[in-house]
Design an enzyme around this catalytic site. Structure first.
Site, PDB file in Angstrom:
ATOM      1  N   ILE A  97       0.346  -1.097  -0.355  1.00 42.80           N
ATOM      2  CA  ILE A  97       0.448  -0.462  -0.096  1.00 42.80           C
ATOM      3  C   ILE A  97       0.304   1.145  -0.692  1.00 42.80           C
ATOM      4  O   ILE A  97       0.944   2.317  -0.682  1.00 42.80           O
ATOM      5  CB  ILE A  97      -1.341  -0.013   1.116  1.00 42.80           C
ATOM      6  N   GLY A 315      -5.331  -6.941   0.063  1.00 46.20           N
ATOM      7  CA  GLY A 315      -6.133  -6.169   0.860  1.00 46.20           C
ATOM      8  C   GLY A 315      -5.158  -4.642   0.919  1.00 46.20           C
ATOM      9  O   GLY A 315      -4.612  -4.287   0.521  1.00 46.20           O
ATOM     10  N   GLU A 316      -5.257  -4.465   2.256  1.00 46.89           N
ATOM     11  CA  GLU A 316      -4.512  -3.032   2.760  1.00 46.89           C
ATOM     12  C   GLU A 316      -5.088  -1.656   1.873  1.00 46.89           C
ATOM     13  O   GLU A 316      -3.659  -0.384   2.468  1.00 46.89           O
ATOM     14  CB  GLU A 316      -3.037  -2.730   2.094  1.00 46.89           C
ATOM     15  N   GLY A 317      -5.958  -2.144   1.217  1.00 49.25           N
ATOM     16  CA  GLY A 317      -6.033  -0.681  -0.105  1.00 49.25           C
ATOM     17  C   GLY A 317      -5.302  -0.370  -0.927  1.00 49.25           C
ATOM     18  O   GLY A 317      -5.204   0.448  -1.864  1.00 49.25           O
TER      19      GLY A 317
END
Length: 357
Positions: A97, A315-317
């Site tokens: 991210i 994930g993580e954005g």
């Protein structure tokens, strides 16, 4: 109560701004609709902001972190400590991210809303409601009061970022084991069985997958969450970072600021936000279709179309950060392209209609 005040401020999209945006798009020097989803995104942004020609300035990825008691059921290949160990890498910008947010010109705000370890990491907002959730396969994740408190952490963080000039927020998550409560949330709110919605998550084999499905099934049976009460679902089978992210969605919606949904866990948070206030869906944009089993079902429930199909499931954005480039492009097309009239170019569709007459 902050949650009630926020929810009461969430309204509908600005239809007048959307109509003006669509009218301009249809008159730009191109066939109507020829830029596909870019045009749909631009119109949605106009409706969210109330501006026929919206602009995106400061953008922020909010990463909420929390741990999960259900890890005790053997549902994850990674140990619980990985949750807190990852947080410094977000702050330093060296995780996925960090790289993609930097590339998109976005800052990252990392929030400890429910990490189990008692750590104090410079740069991480310490807003912990409790040290991880309970084991949902044996009882509720948290109390209703804790669920509301975690939602309000997310609202607070979103409102602070917006007050600081943010015009686009993105959801990011960190929490070992969090695909298990996300699967449970989808099962409850979508009316699915545990087997239909529980996927592999990160690096798990068939044996661990079966444990995970059994944990979700037990969580649903033991806790019996009410699908018509989003806070009840969250408290019984959710997660603290999921609650925080749902709060971010509600905060954005209350201020008419677009929020980018990332993958499976953030979509679970979006489902909770929509269960609390259905109109919150108006302010969401789906960044990508995750490689995680069940994510497409979540987006269908939310009525969202993903911009990217990249097979991502970190994930993580990360998917949301990548989609920021699409958001920029949609705004630039609407604002910087000229109409046939402005360019002094003949509108071929209009000319053909005249010839038919």
């Amino acid at each position: 109560m902050l949650l009630t005040e926020t929810v009461n401020k969430i309204g509908v999209l600005d239809q007048q701004a959307m109509a003006k945006a669509k009218e301009r798009l249809d008159n730009l020097i191109k066939p109507p609709g020829s830029l596909g989803q870019l045009e749909r995104v631009a119109v949605r942004l106009a409706g969210i902001s109330g501006q026929p020609r919206p602009h995106i300035g400061k953008r922020v990825v909010i990463v909420m972190a929390g741990d999960h008691g259900v890890v005790d059921e053997g549902v994850s290949a990674a140990p619980r400590d990985v949750t807190w160990q990852m947080l410094p890498t977000f702050i330093k910008g060296v995780a996925g991210i960090g790289v993609l947010a930097r590339h998109a010109g976005a800052s990252i705000t990392v929030v400890d809303v429910g990490v189990a370890a008692d750590v104090d990491i410079p740069g991480v907002l310490k807003r912990r409601v409790r040290a991880g959730t309970g084991n949902i396969a044996a009882g509720p994740a948290m109390t209703r009061e804790e669920a509301v408190a975690a939602l309000e952490v997310g609202i607070d963080v979103a409102l602070a970022e917006i007050a600081g000039g943010a015009t686009l927020l993105a959801l990011g998550d960190m929490g070992i084991g969090n695909t298990t409560p996300s699967s449970a949330i989808l099962a409850v709110l979508g009316g699915y069985s545990a087997g239909e919605v529980t996927g592999r998550g990160t690096m798990i084999n068939d044996e661990v997958l079966e444990k995970k499905r059994q944990a979700v099934a037990r969580a649903l049976e033991i806790n019996r969450p009410n699908p018509f009460d989003g806070v009840d679902v969250l408290a019984k089978v959710g997660g603290l970072e999921i609650a925080g992210l749902a709060g971010v969605v509600l905060g954005c919606a209350s201020k008419r600021v677009p929020v980018l949904v990332d993958g499976f866990i953030t979509a679970a948070a979006a489902l909770i936000a929509a269960a609390i206030k259905p109109e919150a869906k108006n302010y969401m944009l789906a960044s990508h279709l995750s490689g995680e089993h069940g994510h497409g079902l979540m987006l269908e429930l939310l009525g969202l179309t993903p911009m990217l199909h990249m097979g991502m499931r970190l994930g993580e954005g990360t998917g949301a950060a990548l989609a920021m480039h699409i958001i920029d492009a949609a705004c630039r097309v609407l604002d910087e392209m000229v109409t046939f009239e402005e360019a002094g170019v003949m509108d071929m569709e209009e000319e053909m209609l005249h010839k038919e007459d």
